[in-house]
Scaffold this motif. Structure first.
Motif, PDB file in Angstrom:
ATOM      1  N   TYR A   7      11.363  10.657 -73.603  1.00 18.83           N
ATOM      2  CA  TYR A   7      10.736  10.699 -72.286  1.00 18.83           C
ATOM      3  C   TYR A   7      11.043  12.040 -71.628  1.00 18.83           C
ATOM      4  O   TYR A   7      12.198  12.466 -71.598  1.00 18.83           O
ATOM      5  CB  TYR A   7      11.247   9.543 -71.430  1.00 18.83           C
ATOM      6  CG  TYR A   7      10.746   9.551 -70.013  1.00 18.83           C
ATOM      7  CD1 TYR A   7       9.385   9.380 -69.751  1.00 18.83           C
ATOM      8  CD2 TYR A   7      11.584   9.750 -68.953  1.00 18.83           C
ATOM      9  CE1 TYR A   7       8.905   9.403 -68.461  1.00 18.83           C
ATOM     10  CE2 TYR A   7      11.117   9.760 -67.656  1.00 18.83           C
ATOM     11  CZ  TYR A   7       9.769   9.592 -67.413  1.00 18.83           C
ATOM     12  OH  TYR A   7       9.294   9.618 -66.137  1.00 18.83           O
ATOM     13  N   GLN A   8      10.040  12.709 -71.121  1.00 19.65           N
ATOM     14  CA  GLN A   8      10.160  13.996 -70.439  1.00 19.65           C
ATOM     15  C   GLN A   8      10.991  14.984 -71.253  1.00 19.65           C
ATOM     16  O   GLN A   8      11.972  15.560 -70.779  1.00 19.65           O
ATOM     17  CB  GLN A   8      10.738  13.832 -69.039  1.00 19.65           C
ATOM     18  CG  GLN A   8       9.810  13.127 -68.092  1.00 19.65           C
ATOM     19  CD  GLN A   8      10.342  13.077 -66.668  1.00 19.65           C
ATOM     20  OE1 GLN A   8      11.536  13.242 -66.419  1.00 19.65           O
ATOM     21  NE2 GLN A   8       9.441  12.851 -65.730  1.00 19.65           N
ATOM     22  N   CYS A  11      15.549  12.789 -75.394  1.00 19.31           N
ATOM     23  CA  CYS A  11      15.811  11.514 -76.047  1.00 19.31           C
ATOM     24  C   CYS A  11      16.721  10.724 -75.116  1.00 19.31           C
ATOM     25  O   CYS A  11      17.806  11.180 -74.751  1.00 19.31           O
ATOM     26  CB  CYS A  11      16.481  11.762 -77.389  1.00 19.31           C
ATOM     27  SG  CYS A  11      16.513  10.317 -78.445  1.00 19.31           S
ATOM     28  N   CYS A  20      14.667  -0.892 -77.450  1.00 14.70           N
ATOM     29  CA  CYS A  20      14.050   0.295 -78.045  1.00 14.70           C
ATOM     30  C   CYS A  20      14.064   0.114 -79.558  1.00 14.70           C
ATOM     31  O   CYS A  20      15.034   0.472 -80.228  1.00 14.70           O
ATOM     32  CB  CYS A  20      14.810   1.544 -77.630  1.00 14.70           C
ATOM     33  SG  CYS A  20      14.838   1.830 -75.858  1.00 14.70           S
ATOM     34  N   ASN A  24       9.764   5.618 -80.922  1.00 18.86           N
ATOM     35  CA  ASN A  24       9.583   6.090 -79.555  1.00 18.86           C
ATOM     36  C   ASN A  24       9.042   5.021 -78.615  1.00 18.86           C
ATOM     37  O   ASN A  24       8.323   5.308 -77.676  1.00 18.86           O
ATOM     38  CB  ASN A  24       8.677   7.329 -79.540  1.00 18.86           C
ATOM     39  CG  ASN A  24       8.734   8.047 -78.227  1.00 18.86           C
ATOM     40  OD1 ASN A  24       9.766   8.092 -77.575  1.00 18.86           O
ATOM     41  ND2 ASN A  24       7.623   8.600 -77.818  1.00 18.86           N
ATOM     42  N   GLU A  37       4.818   5.136 -65.252  1.00 24.56           N
ATOM     43  CA  GLU A  37       5.067   6.540 -64.954  1.00 24.56           C
ATOM     44  C   GLU A  37       6.540   6.925 -65.066  1.00 24.56           C
ATOM     45  O   GLU A  37       6.872   8.075 -65.348  1.00 24.56           O
ATOM     46  CB  GLU A  37       4.576   6.885 -63.533  1.00 24.56           C
ATOM     47  CG  GLU A  37       3.082   6.749 -63.332  1.00 24.56           C
ATOM     48  CD  GLU A  37       2.626   5.293 -63.176  1.00 24.56           C
ATOM     49  OE1 GLU A  37       1.448   5.019 -63.470  1.00 24.56           O
ATOM     50  OE2 GLU A  37       3.439   4.431 -62.778  1.00 24.56           O
ATOM     51  N   GLU A  38       7.448   5.983 -64.831  1.00 28.06           N
ATOM     52  CA  GLU A  38       8.899   6.220 -64.892  1.00 28.06           C
ATOM     53  C   GLU A  38       9.570   5.155 -65.753  1.00 28.06           C
ATOM     54  O   GLU A  38      10.367   4.352 -65.264  1.00 28.06           O
ATOM     55  CB  GLU A  38       9.503   6.194 -63.479  1.00 28.06           C
ATOM     56  CG  GLU A  38       9.005   7.286 -62.570  1.00 28.06           C
ATOM     57  CD  GLU A  38       9.585   8.650 -62.926  1.00 28.06           C
ATOM     58  OE1 GLU A  38      10.669   8.723 -63.538  1.00 28.06           O
ATOM     59  OE2 GLU A  38       8.934   9.646 -62.584  1.00 28.06           O
ATOM     60  N   PRO A  39       9.282   5.141 -67.059  1.00 27.07           N
ATOM     61  CA  PRO A  39       9.817   4.064 -67.899  1.00 27.07           C
ATOM     62  C   PRO A  39      11.337   4.061 -68.009  1.00 27.07           C
ATOM     63  O   PRO A  39      11.926   3.033 -68.324  1.00 27.07           O
ATOM     64  CB  PRO A  39       9.167   4.323 -69.257  1.00 27.07           C
ATOM     65  CG  PRO A  39       8.838   5.773 -69.240  1.00 27.07           C
ATOM     66  CD  PRO A  39       8.496   6.103 -67.820  1.00 27.07           C
ATOM     67  N   GLY A  40      11.987   5.170 -67.725  1.00 31.37           N
ATOM     68  CA  GLY A  40      13.437   5.245 -67.817  1.00 31.37           C
ATOM     69  C   GLY A  40      14.164   4.641 -66.628  1.00 31.37           C
ATOM     70  O   GLY A  40      15.383   4.561 -66.630  1.00 31.37           O
TER      71      GLY A  40
END
Length: 83
Positions: A7-8, A11, A20, A24, A37-40
């Motif tokens: 993401y972005q 890792c 997970c 990916n 938009e902000e999966p983390g």
């Protein structure tokens, strides 16, 4: 690699409330939510956890608004079930 997702340009380690499985992918466990938009940024659903069925980031129960944190709002023009 299992246990992480990309993401972005980084890792990221899979966090509480998510799975997970590799390739990916980030999948949320039932009762947890993150926006597409902000999966983390994973949030545990409060109140009725059925609003957050799990699955891909941005997934809410039927007629719940995926732009509201933890699917807390109904989609415009709909009402929450009385259950």
């Amino acid at each position: 690699e299992a246990g992480s997702f990309f993401y972005q340009s980084s890792c990221m380690t899979c966090m509480e409330g998510s799975n997970c499985p590799g390739s990916n992918r980030l999948e949320l466990l039932p009762g947890y939510f993150s926006t597409a938009e902000e999966p983390g940024e994973v949030f545990q659903c409060f109140g009725n956890s059925k609003r957050c069925p799990g699955g891909l980031p941005g997934t809410c129960a039927f007629q719940r608004d995926p732009t509201s944190v933890t699917c807390s709002k109904c989609i415009d023009g709909t009402l929450a079930e009385a259950n």
